[in-house]
Every structure is written in C-alpha cells, then in structure tokens.
Enzyme design. Structure first.
Site, PDB file in Angstrom:
ATOM      1  N   GLU A 109       0.876  -1.163   0.000  1.00  0.00           N
ATOM      2  CA  GLU A 109       0.000   0.000   0.000  1.00  0.00           C
ATOM      3  C   GLU A 109       0.922   1.225   0.000  1.00  0.00           C
ATOM      4  OE1 GLU A 109      -2.771   0.323   3.257  1.00  0.00           O
ATOM      5  OE2 GLU A 109      -3.507   2.240   2.502  1.00  0.00           O
ATOM      6  N   ARG A 118       5.049 -12.915   9.785  1.00  0.00           N
ATOM      7  CA  ARG A 118       5.719 -11.676   9.396  1.00  0.00           C
ATOM      8  C   ARG A 118       7.071 -11.604  10.089  1.00  0.00           C
ATOM      9  NH1 ARG A 118       2.052  -7.830   9.498  1.00  0.00           N
ATOM     10  NH2 ARG A 118       3.479  -6.085   9.590  1.00  0.00           N
ATOM     11  N   LYS A 146       4.113   0.890   9.799  1.00  0.00           N
ATOM     12  CA  LYS A 146       4.282   2.124   9.024  1.00  0.00           C
ATOM     13  C   LYS A 146       3.713   3.323   9.776  1.00  0.00           C
ATOM     14  CE  LYS A 146       3.059   0.138   4.978  1.00  0.00           C
ATOM     15  NZ  LYS A 146       2.496   0.085   3.645  1.00  0.00           N
TER      16      LYS A 146
HETATM   17  P1  ATP Z   1       2.419  -2.106   8.107  1.00  0.00           P
HETATM   18  O1  ATP Z   1       1.635  -2.920   9.093  1.00  0.00           O
HETATM   19  O2  ATP Z   1       3.832  -1.867   8.483  1.00  0.00           O
HETATM   20  O3  ATP Z   1       1.725  -0.872   7.666  1.00  0.00           O
HETATM   21  P2  ATP Z   1       1.399  -3.512   5.878  1.00  0.00           P
HETATM   22  O4  ATP Z   1       1.305  -4.989   5.923  1.00  0.00           O
HETATM   23  O5  ATP Z   1       0.147  -2.766   6.074  1.00  0.00           O
HETATM   24  O6  ATP Z   1       2.560  -3.064   6.846  1.00  0.00           O
HETATM   25  P3  ATP Z   1       1.604  -3.336   3.077  1.00  0.00           P
HETATM   26  O7  ATP Z   1       2.116  -2.227   2.250  1.00  0.00           O
HETATM   27  O8  ATP Z   1       0.175  -3.658   3.023  1.00  0.00           O
HETATM   28  O9  ATP Z   1       2.044  -3.016   4.545  1.00  0.00           O
HETATM   29  O10 ATP Z   1       2.475  -4.642   2.837  1.00  0.00           O
HETATM   30  C1  ATP Z   1       2.821  -5.126   1.575  1.00  0.00           C
HETATM   31  C2  ATP Z   1       3.221  -6.563   1.706  1.00  0.00           C
HETATM   32  O11 ATP Z   1       4.319  -6.700   2.597  1.00  0.00           O
HETATM   33  C3  ATP Z   1       2.094  -7.399   2.254  1.00  0.00           C
HETATM   34  O12 ATP Z   1       1.984  -8.582   1.495  1.00  0.00           O
HETATM   35  C4  ATP Z   1       2.514  -7.695   3.663  1.00  0.00           C
HETATM   36  O13 ATP Z   1       2.035  -8.933   4.094  1.00  0.00           O
HETATM   37  C5  ATP Z   1       4.040  -7.682   3.568  1.00  0.00           C
HETATM   38  N1  ATP Z   1       4.642  -7.310   4.828  1.00  0.00           N
HETATM   39  C6  ATP Z   1       4.426  -6.198   5.547  1.00  0.00           C
HETATM   40  N2  ATP Z   1       5.099  -6.216   6.699  1.00  0.00           N
HETATM   41  C7  ATP Z   1       5.782  -7.392   6.727  1.00  0.00           C
HETATM   42  C8  ATP Z   1       6.665  -8.033   7.662  1.00  0.00           C
HETATM   43  N3  ATP Z   1       6.993  -7.452   8.816  1.00  0.00           N
HETATM   44  N4  ATP Z   1       7.158  -9.238   7.342  1.00  0.00           N
HETATM   45  C9  ATP Z   1       6.843  -9.818   6.179  1.00  0.00           C
HETATM   46  N5  ATP Z   1       6.022  -9.294   5.262  1.00  0.00           N
HETATM   47  C10 ATP Z   1       5.485  -8.097   5.529  1.00  0.00           C
HETATM   48 MG    MG Z   2      -1.467  -3.601   4.607  1.00  0.00          MG
END
Ligand code: ATP
Ligand code: MG
Length: 566
Positions: A42, A270, A280
């Site tokens: 995102e 994760r 984020k």
């Molecule tokens: P945050 O919670 O930090 O905002 P998010 O999951 O909302 O992270 P996205 O931009 O939606 O952020 O994530 C893009 C991809 O990265 C998704 O497939 C998510 O599962 C993966 N991802 C995000 N954080 C991690 C992590 N700590 N370990 C592994 N994969 C991750």
């Molecule tokens: Mg997300």
C-alpha cells in the site's frame, strides 16, 4: 537416484512450506502449472525490512519455479496514499535487485471492473446497501465471538433499490460514512469477518491516480482477492494475521469465477526484529514528529534507511534467506542482520585508517619535513584489490582511547614507557605527554625504532598492541556519524503505562565526531564503503561533498551492544 535415496529426502526436507505447496500444486497440474506471485504494497509509507522479506520471498519463489511476480500497488485508500511513496517503493525494489518489467499494476486500475462485479453481487442477491452507521453496526448487530450477530434492517431491501442506492453512492449523492455496500453472507458465522463485511465505503477524497472520478472505494478484502484474480495470481502470499480473511477471500472469488483457475492465499509469519519497529504508522510518527531526519534516516528500519546506512542489497537478501519462512510468529535477533552486513562488507570493503577522536602524537626522533610512503593492504580478504601508499610523517593522530596514562592490567596499547606497533609502520615508545591546564592530554611524545618497519624483512620483536594512525599533515577532515540502535528495548512496542513506543528511543542513537582520515578517501563518493581499521564499517553519506566529507557508521566491527547489555 531412487525416490527415497538420502539425497532426495534431504532435498525435500530443506524445502520451506511454501515451496512444498508450490511443488505439490505443480505436480497436480493446478492452475495450468503456473506460479505467479505478487508483491502488493500500500503506497502509504516507505518500505521497511519486513517488506524486504516479503519481496525476496515473492520474487524468489517465482524465480525458483520459473514463474512471474507482479508489483501491485494496493491503492484503495486515497486518504493516506501518495505518489512519493509509489516512487520510493519502486526505487527500493530495484535496489534490492528485483525486476517486475511491465508487470506494474494498480488496484485503482480495476475500480471499473470491481464496480461491475459489485453490481453483479447485488443482482445475485449477494450484496446490499446498508445505512447503519459503522459504530451502530459493530455494537448492536455484528455480535461477538461468542454470540451470533443479527441482521441489519436494510439487509433484505429489494435488488432494484440496492442498485439505485449503490449507483447514487457512486454519483456522490451521500456523505462519507452514511452508507456502505455489504456482502450478504452470514450474520451467525463463527468467523466474524464473514458477518456481512463491508465491500465499499463512501470517501469524498482525491485519489493520487484516479483523481475525483470516484467517491466510493473498495475495502481491502474485496479489492485484494479480486485483483489477484484479474492478474492471474496463483499463490497470494500474505502474513499470518490474514488467515481469518481467507474464507472471505475464497467466498468473494467464488462469486465471479467462470474457469477452473483460482488464486489461493497462503500465510507466513511476518518478520519481527528485536530493537526495531515495523509498523508504518509508527515509522510515520517518527518522521512527522522529527525524531529522525526522514524516512531514509540511517537509523530507520526502512530499505532506504539501510541503504543510506551502508547496507548492501546482497546483505539484505542474504538475511531474508537466513530468516527463512515460518508459520508461527517469532522475533529475529537484529544481530543476525548486523552479521549479514558485516559478512558482506568484510569481503568487499576497502580498508583505510581513520581516527575518530584524534589526539596528536609526535615522534621526537623522526626527521622533520620527511614523508614516507607506507604500503598498506586494501583488503586482506581480496588480494585483487591490491595495495596503496599511506603517508607517514613525524606528526600523527592516534585515537585518544588508545593511550592511557595509568593503564589497567590487560591494556596493551600505548602508555608511558610502553611500546606499540603503528599499523603497517614502526614500533614506537611513549616518552612523555603534554597537557593543557585542565589536565587533558594535548600531545603524546614518542620515539620510534627505525629497524622495526613492517614488511622490511628484518627480524622483528613482538609487541602486544597495534594501533592505527593518520599523518597529521596529510589527514583529511571528515564528519563521522556514529549510529547506534534507534531503540533501547528489545521490543520497542512495549512501553510503560501512559507512555508510547517513543519512550523507548535510544537517546544516544547518533553521535557526531570530527575525525581525521588518510588521504585515500579524498575523492570518495556517496555510497562508497570502507572499513575503518579497528573501528567499523562506514559509508559516504549522500550529502557528502568534496572538501566536506560525511561518513555514516554502518556497523561497528564487533557487537558492542551485546557486550554492554550482558
Ligand atoms: P504495516 O503494518 O507496516 O503498515 P502492511 O502490511 O500494512 O505493513 P503493506 O504495504 O500492506 O504493509 O504490505 C505489503 C506486503 O508486505 C504485504 O503482502 C505484507 O504482508 C508484507 N509485509 C508487511 N510487513 C511485513 C513483515 N513485517 N514481514 C513480512 N512481510 C510483511
Ligand atoms: Mg497492509
């Protein structure tokens, strides 16, 4: 090799669970034997090390099984998203060494299609326009884990009315939050997410790509799976917290499929790193409230932060591989990441001598106005990097902490009447010190033994300590930023009552010193990487200029943190 030979079972055992699934799918001929993954960020922040893990996993699996990986921006929430983030994400993935070629997609490109499918759901009696406000629905209708929910009074309104209201939602006739489109599934489902989840909400906001065309936006669950379907994704890999979303993912896909093909969602744990924050939202707070200089501050766990800190893409990919793929949540020791970069820099980094906290040293019996060119090895791990000349003269700088007037036992460096070797050069002996009126040492006086030059071939006596040095006349000045971990606590998310994670920030995460470095670094360019002998790995900061060199410490040579916290 027979099927059950040791080699064969050995190989099988080392597959991670996602590889096992893929190999099974391929063997069964599922989805035309294709492997197609996606990385779906995102664009509401910069990528962090957790994303790097996901990128390496998705691109890595596709590479291994000769498949494809899409980069898809999951841009369904106009309020938090921005092109700045889109650009940074692309830059970071490229830097990590992965290429998506033309396979760059945006969920917002599917808004028309998603809208049409929503109309199909309404026509099939599988969706309705709900007018309960969100809070009311959550409190009075959704039920709890232990009690079933109850139907919204709008659940059974006629299909024509739903179509009309949904169109008028799209046309902007209603204010934010006044209506949602809900899937009509099961208000008594044990899975709360299946209790008529919202598919569309009203948001009068300008989108970074679609502008003001839309004022209704699809929810994550609706947009995500359908986007996977549109793109022909086979293995949709996400993190564990989405496992309860899987039935909804499957339900939504079933409403639109007309072939054998189905995307499937798989969940892995994760990446969590000790001493590191990865949400984020929290990273944004550090940036907005200026705890750090920006998303690419070298202390940030963002990919751009690591890049500026001097991490290499190889070290991050190596780390992602070592971490592996787990099915249960765990916390990885940040020391493993630091180990990964040390291993890589040890192989590739040019060695130089740099004094971070200089004190003057004069060799009383060395001729005035003479400069010797001393041979030094550029990288003992890589002979092909050759040697260089380091100027040596009567006046040098050494590290202030390499001299102690009244040394404790086991201190083998310089002290009154003691001998040490100057790296690559001579053995010197301390004969006296000069101090200022506060008692601070200003100059250390030594004598040298001309017969002790390194590499001269003459028989050498052994001394216990070797220290680094820089010739005063030839030294280059540089600002050196000594970075340490950003947080003091292993789990920075856990704060004392009434405080938030920022209370766990390390007040000493940045120390700036003004050092003296051998002239070799004079023309160094941003991103060049060095080992400062005996002190650590450093890289040239992006803001560095000729005449105003700036270095960032990537990591110390040894893990001082572990020692300090024993
Ligand atoms: P945050 O919670 O930090 O905002 P998010 O999951 O909302 O992270 P996205 O931009 O939606 O952020 O994530 C893009 C991809 O990265 C998704 O497939 C998510 O599962 C993966 N991802 C995000 N954080 C991690 C992590 N700590 N370990 C592994 N994969 C991750
Ligand atoms: Mg997300």
């Amino acid at each position: 090799m027979t099927k059950n030979s040791p080699e064969n079972t050995e190989k099988k055992r080392s597959l991670n669970f996602l590889e096992q699934i893929i190999e099974k799918d391929l063997a069964e001929g599922k989805n035309e034997k294709r492997v197609h993954t996606r990385f779906p960020p995102e664009p509401n922040g910069y990528l962090h090390i957790g994303h790097a893990k996901s990128i390496c996993l998705n691109f890595g699996l596709a590479e291994k099984y000769k498949g494809l990986t899409n980069l898809r921006f999951d841009d369904t929430n106009p309020v938090k998203e921005d092109v700045e983030y889109v650009d940074s994400i692309k830059e970071d993935i490229k830097w990590l060494g992965f290429d998506w070629e033309e396979r760059e997609y945006y969920a917002s490109d599917y808004f028309d299609q998603l809208y049409e499918w929503a109309i199909k759901l309404i026509k099939d009696g599988k969706a309705y326009v709900d007018e309960l406000d969100q809070e009311d629905f959550a409190k009075n209708y959704r039920g709890t884990v232990n009690t079933p929910g109850k139907n919204s009074p709008y659940r059974n309104r006629p299909m024509e009315e739903n179509l009309d209201l949904f169109e008028r939602m799209k046309n902007g006739e209603f204010p934010d939050g006044s209506k949602v489109l809900r899937a009509k599934i099961d208000m008594a489902s044990p899975n709360m997410l299946m209790r008529d989840p919202a598919l569309y909400r009203i948001k009068h906001a300008t989108h970074h790509r679609t502008g003001d065309k839309w004022c209704i936006y699809p929810m994550y669950d609706y947009a995500h799976g359908q986007s996977d379907y549109i793109e022909g994704i086979t293995h949709s890999i996400c993190t564990l917290e989405f496992d309860i979303h899987r039935p909804l993912y499957d339900w939504l896909i079933e409403q639109i499929v007309d072939t054998e093909y189905r995307p499937h969602q798989y969940e892995f744990a994760r990446l969590n790193l000790s001493y590191t924050i990865m949400s984020k939202r929290k990273l944004l707070k550090l940036v907005e409230e200026k705890y750090v200089s920006g998303w690419n501050d070298p202390r940030m766990p963002t990919i751009s932060g690591f890049r500026r800190r001097g991490y290499t893409p190889e070290s991050i990919r190596y780390f992602a591989d070592k971490v592996g793929v787990a099915k249960r949540d765990n916390v990885i020791d940040v020391a493993l990441l630091e180990h990964s970069i040390r291993e890589d820099l040890n192989k590739i980094a040019q060695r130089v001598m740099a004094v971070l906290d200089p004190v003057k040293l004069v060799i009383d019996n060395y001729p005035e106005n003479e400069t010797e060119e001393i041979d030094a090895v550029n990288n003992p791990e890589d002979e092909s990097m050759g040697k260089r000349k380091v100027p040596f003269s009567k006046e040098l700088y050494i590290e202030r902490k390499d001299f102690i007037e009244d040394p404790p036992r086991k201190f083998f460096r310089l002290a009154p009447d003691r001998e040490v070797r100057l790296r690559y050069a001579y053995i010197i002996k301390c004969v006296s010190v000069e101090k200022d009126e506060d008692g601070k040492i200003t100059t250390i006086h030594c004598t040298y033994d001309p017969d002790t030059k390194s590499g001269s071939g003459k028989p050498q006596r052994k001394v216990k300590g070797t220290i680094h040095w820089v010739s005063a006349e030839h030294a280059v000045n540089a600002e050196i930023r000594l970075y340490d971990r950003l947080f003091l606590k292993e789990d920075p998310n856990k704060a004392e009552e009434g405080k938030d994670f920022t209370s766990n920030l390390n007040p000493d995460s940045l120390n700036i010193t003004h050092g003296k470095i051998e002239p070799f670094v004079e023309g160094a360019k941003p991103d060049d990487k060095f080992q400062f002998e005996r002190t650590g790995y450093f890289c040239v900061d992006k803001d560095s200029k000729p005449g105003k060199l700036l270095f960032n410490r990537t990591v110390p040579l040894r893990d001082s943190w572990a020692k300090r916290n024993k």
